[in-house]
Scaffold this active site. Structure first.
Site, mmCIF file in Angstrom:
data_model
loop_
_atom_site.group_PDB
_atom_site.id
_atom_site.type_symbol
_atom_site.label_atom_id
_atom_site.label_comp_id
_atom_site.label_asym_id
_atom_site.label_seq_id
_atom_site.Cartn_x
_atom_site.Cartn_y
_atom_site.Cartn_z
ATOM 1 N N GLU A 27 60.678 97.503 87.051
ATOM 2 C CA GLU A 27 60.190 96.774 88.226
ATOM 3 C C GLU A 27 59.239 97.637 89.048
ATOM 4 O OE1 GLU A 27 63.384 94.872 90.355
ATOM 5 O OE2 GLU A 27 64.217 93.985 88.523
ATOM 6 N N GLY A 47 61.083 79.636 99.496
ATOM 7 C CA GLY A 47 62.265 80.303 100.012
ATOM 8 C C GLY A 47 62.893 81.238 99.007
ATOM 9 N N HIS A 66 69.904 86.609 91.296
ATOM 10 C CA HIS A 66 68.636 86.910 91.962
ATOM 11 C C HIS A 66 67.482 86.118 91.359
ATOM 12 C CE1 HIS A 66 66.013 89.422 94.395
ATOM 13 N NE2 HIS A 66 65.259 89.644 93.344
ATOM 14 N N GLU A 97 61.222 86.453 101.753
ATOM 15 C CA GLU A 97 62.084 86.926 100.669
ATOM 16 C C GLU A 97 62.917 88.098 101.174
ATOM 17 O OE1 GLU A 97 61.081 86.383 96.230
ATOM 18 O OE2 GLU A 97 60.343 88.366 96.782
ATOM 19 N N GLN A 115 62.916 100.356 93.669
ATOM 20 C CA GLN A 115 61.520 100.549 93.326
ATOM 21 C C GLN A 115 60.817 101.394 94.389
ATOM 22 O OE1 GLN A 115 63.032 97.723 94.186
ATOM 23 N NE2 GLN A 115 62.778 96.123 92.658
ATOM 24 N N HIS A 157 65.069 91.792 100.717
ATOM 25 C CA HIS A 157 65.187 93.063 99.997
ATOM 26 C C HIS A 157 66.372 93.813 100.587
ATOM 27 C CE1 HIS A 157 62.709 95.794 97.232
ATOM 28 N NE2 HIS A 157 62.860 94.636 96.636
ATOM 29 N N ASN A 158 67.523 93.129 100.604
ATOM 30 C CA ASN A 158 68.688 93.628 101.320
ATOM 31 C C ASN A 158 69.360 94.811 100.637
ATOM 32 O OD1 ASN A 158 68.177 91.429 102.970
ATOM 33 N ND2 ASN A 158 69.705 90.130 101.988
#
Length: 745
Positions: A304, A531, A41, A85, A232, A87-88
């Site tokens: 995070e 990206g 990541h 971006e 988060q 956030h899967n």
């Protein structure tokens, strides 16, 4: 040797590299930092080698890949920063919070460039509705996006939502943000000299999100409950205060650089600033404002928690920055300083808890040249001959396609988003691209008459069938969409969603897709300025590995000479309708929605993109817009020509009369998804000029019908009437099908 490295997401080889560099065993905190920063990541260790194939430079590019967002020039007064971006993984575990924090994180990426966020977009992928979790996931994700975007006051202006079996247990949630910057006022994640201080501003720090970066770099099992603490929790109201505070700090020129706190938390942000500045850093963890008791150094470093930024500040400006933090009721504290050596040091109440070379954390993260090979499934999917397909009734096929969740109206999704907040959105969701004006309320001297367009696209099914051609296909469609509204494509940002790169078949998909995308960008003159790579999008279910379709999401940004001078995708006045573009290519049903919905097949090869003709078509559409020669334009994509025609008249006062003469089969002609084709509306007195321009450019045109004042649809094919009905029943199918599947009507 105890396999201590596994708990931190490291391999044995990586752990041995750490031992060799440090000449000692790392402690618990150091392993946590390295595990997070060396994760897929954060480090892009499987993809970095191939991402270098993308073109990244152009005279209008201010900042390419390597910073929090890309930046391009709009004119001499205004620049824009943007990025997409993923956030899967968090969005599968906690759909609402995962999606919401995805929006918050991308907003802060853009904010950290000194840009005011003015637009959001999203690209969503879910399983089909025969999977019991799909409704819950869709509703949770859409609610999370709307909650954060609406509350923070940034409009969600574009996006797409797709349903395929491969995303069943691994939805894709990709969020995009664009912000505006006064020309010459961009910030980077940099310090300029030793002694500068690191000021943490925003929310307090809790235990949420610890191991988030490591979690996002691994595969899933069916049991995700244990991963919930890794997700988060975002607070958009706090996020809004942080945006305004940063804008005030930037306006007063009180900082040197900044970095948002995302993956790997404070450890990640501080080490990135140090690495990019070729400096070292010291952190004083007891100074970090906490929201939970008894947090240890490991947790403080790697939390995070959302809505936090790390600012590089000269000592004489610290009090002024603190005053602004207090004004906006934000936490603010000096938590470290820049040093002149290549060392990351973290102290807690005077005790040194971590000491690592900055270069080891960031620059020496492993880079893999993973093996790749063509998957076995390619032979099976290529075994396809459309001539063997049985003929189908066009009317019945059309109704089934309009009911498909991939084609039916997505109003249920985008009406939950406030796409007009800020009053800059001129062309709203439902068109080929969004169009926004660039207006500065507080700085009217920076307002420009130019506008920007945003389009988001992906086609995992096509990339699955042929990653190389599929990569070209997606880039071309984004640029075509921008041109349809009259915008000149400037640059793209991409999010590359793939499975496990340790599997050679998945790595082959990735490599070929990147190569195809890179070729399209080169030929079309479009740089990639930012990206994200999201790998390990797979689930182990009952000992069976389920990979998502290889899904590169591309978001394009274009510029219009005048914001109010755009071409809509919907019919706004009576027009003759023409199909223009590359009409010489054999029409194919390969990979089409028709082939899947009507025949139950995902087979074939991707209809190839003629990039030379694509570029000509893009320039022609921009010219038509500037000269006001066409009334509307809509590209032929998912569902094919007849679906595109209906989309142009749905939600308008007009009907449709389609009249075509061709040697093709009706189903092939109406439902093929061949690229480089656009339907344009032309007033009759301008038709000759438009047709001459198309021919002069070296493209083809075909008259396919006209709009009518009566709300009916009539389709004639080689003189035979295939259907003649009231338009309302078709529009109702299109408008209500998704809502019914979601149980909302």
């Amino acid at each position: 040797m105890e396999r201590v490295w596994e708990a931190y997401g490291l391999t044995e080889e990586e752990y041995r590299k750490i031992l060799k560099t440090l000449k000692r065993e790392p402690n618990h905190v150091e392993l946590g930092v390295l595990g997070a920063l060396w994760s897929e990541h954060c480090s892009y260790k499987s993809s970095k080698k191939h991402l270098k194939k993308f073109p990244t430079k152009a005279e209008w590019v201010v900042q390419g890949p390597g910073e929090n967002a890309g930046v391009v020039k709009i004119d001499e007064k205004v620049w824009v920063a943007f990025k997409v971006e993923s956030h899967n993984h968090p969005s599968y575990i906690e759909p609402f919070h995962g999606a919401a924090t995805g929006v918050g994180g991308i907003i802060r990426d853009v904010l950290s460039m000194g840009a005011r966020p003015i637009a959001l977009a999203d690209s969503l992928r879910f399983g089909e509705f025969n999977y019991h979790e799909t409704k819950r996931l869709v509703k949770g994700v859409v609610s999370g996006i709307s909650f954060y975007g609406n509350c923070i006051g940034v409009p969600t202006v574009a996006g797409e939502t797709v349903f395929e079996p491969s995303y069943k247990t691994n939805p894709l949630v990709n969020a995009f943000c664009l912000g505006v910057i006064p020309a010459g006022r961009m910030y980077r994640a940099r310090a300029t000299r030793e002694g500068q201080l690191l000021f943490l501003i925003g929310s307090s720090t809790g235990r949420d999100g610890i191991f988030g970066a490591v979690m996002a770099s691994g595969e899933f099992s069916e049991d995700v409950e244990e991963k919930r603490p890794n997700v988060q929790i975002g607070d958009p109201y706090f996020g809004k205060k942080l945006v305004e505070a940063i804008m005030e700090i930037v306006e007063k020129d009180l900082i040197v650089g900044m970095q948002d706190l995302g993956a790997a938390g404070l450890a990640g942000s501080a080490s990135e600033i140090a690495a990019k500045s070729e400096k070292g850093v010291e952190l004083y963890l007891e100074n970090v404002p906490l929201r939970e008791k008894d947090m240890n150094p490991y947790e403080i470093l790697l939390s995070e928690s959302q809505e936090r930024m790390l600012l590089v500040v000269e000592e004489e400006n610290v009090e002024k920055v603190k005053e602004i933090a207090n004004k906006w009721h934000l936490e603010g504290a000096v938590v470290g300083k820049i040093t002149d050596d290549d060392t990351f040091r973290a102290y807690y109440k005077g005790e040194l808890v971590a000491e690592l070379p900055v270069s080891l954390i960031v620059d020496e993260a492993p880079v893999y040249d993973r093996p790749y090979k063509e998957p076995e499934y390619m032979k099976e999917v290529r075994n396809f001959n459309q001539e063997e397909l049985p003929q189908t009734d066009v009317k019945e096929a059309l109704k089934k396609l309009l009911s498909s969740p991939n084609i039916s109206c997505k109003e249920w999704v985008y009406t939950q988003y406030d796409y007009q907040v800020g009053t800059n959105t001129l062309l709203i969701p439902g068109h080929d691209a969004a169009v926004l004006r660039l207006k500065w309320v507080l700085r009217p001297e920076l307002t420009t008459e130019k506008g920007i367009a945003i389009s988001s696209e992906g086609n995992g099914r096509m990339v699955y069938l042929n990653p190389y051609e599929g990569g070209k296909f997606v880039v071309a469609e984004v640029c075509r969409n921008l041109a349809c509204v009259g915008a000149k494509p400037l640059a793209i940002t991409d999010c590359l969603n793939f499975g496990n790169p340790e599997r050679p078949e998945i790595m082959w998909q990735f490599v070929k897709a990147v190569e195809g995308m890179a070729e399209a960008c080169e030929e079309l003159g479009i740089p990639v300025v930012s990206g994200n790579v999201s790998l390990y999008n797979e689930t182990v279910e009952k000992n069976e590995i389920r990979n998502v379709f290889p899904t590169p999401i591309v978001v394009g940004v274009g510029v219009l000479e005048k914001a109010e001078k755009y071409t809509p995708s919907k019919v706004e006045k009576e027009s003759e309708l023409y199909l223009v573009g590359n009409l010489e290519e054999n029409l194919r049903l390969d990979g089409s929605e028709y082939l899947k919905v009507i025949h139950g097949l995902i087979k074939g090869d991707v209809p190839p993109v003629d990039l030379e003709k694509e570029k000509i078509l893009i320039n022609l559409l921009i010219s038509f817009n500037n000269k006001e020669l066409i009334t509307c334009a809509h590209d032929v994509s998912v569902g094919g020509l007849l679906i595109a025609l209906l989309e142009m008249v749905f939600r308008t006062p007009y009907g449709l009369e389609v009249e075509v003469y061709t040697d093709e089969r009706p189903d092939v002609f109406f439902f093929s998804e061949n690229p480089t084709r656009v339907i344009i509306g032309v007033e009759s007195d301008k038709a000759e000029e438009v047709k001459n321009a198309v021919e002069k450019a070296g493209l083809e045109w075909m008259y396919i019908g006209k709009t009518t004042e009566e709300k009916k649809i009539k389709v004639t094919f080689n003189g035979d009437t295939l259907l003649e009905d009231e338009l309302e029943e078709y529009e109702k199918l299109w408008r209500t099908s998704l809502e019914k599947l979601l149980g909302s009507t």
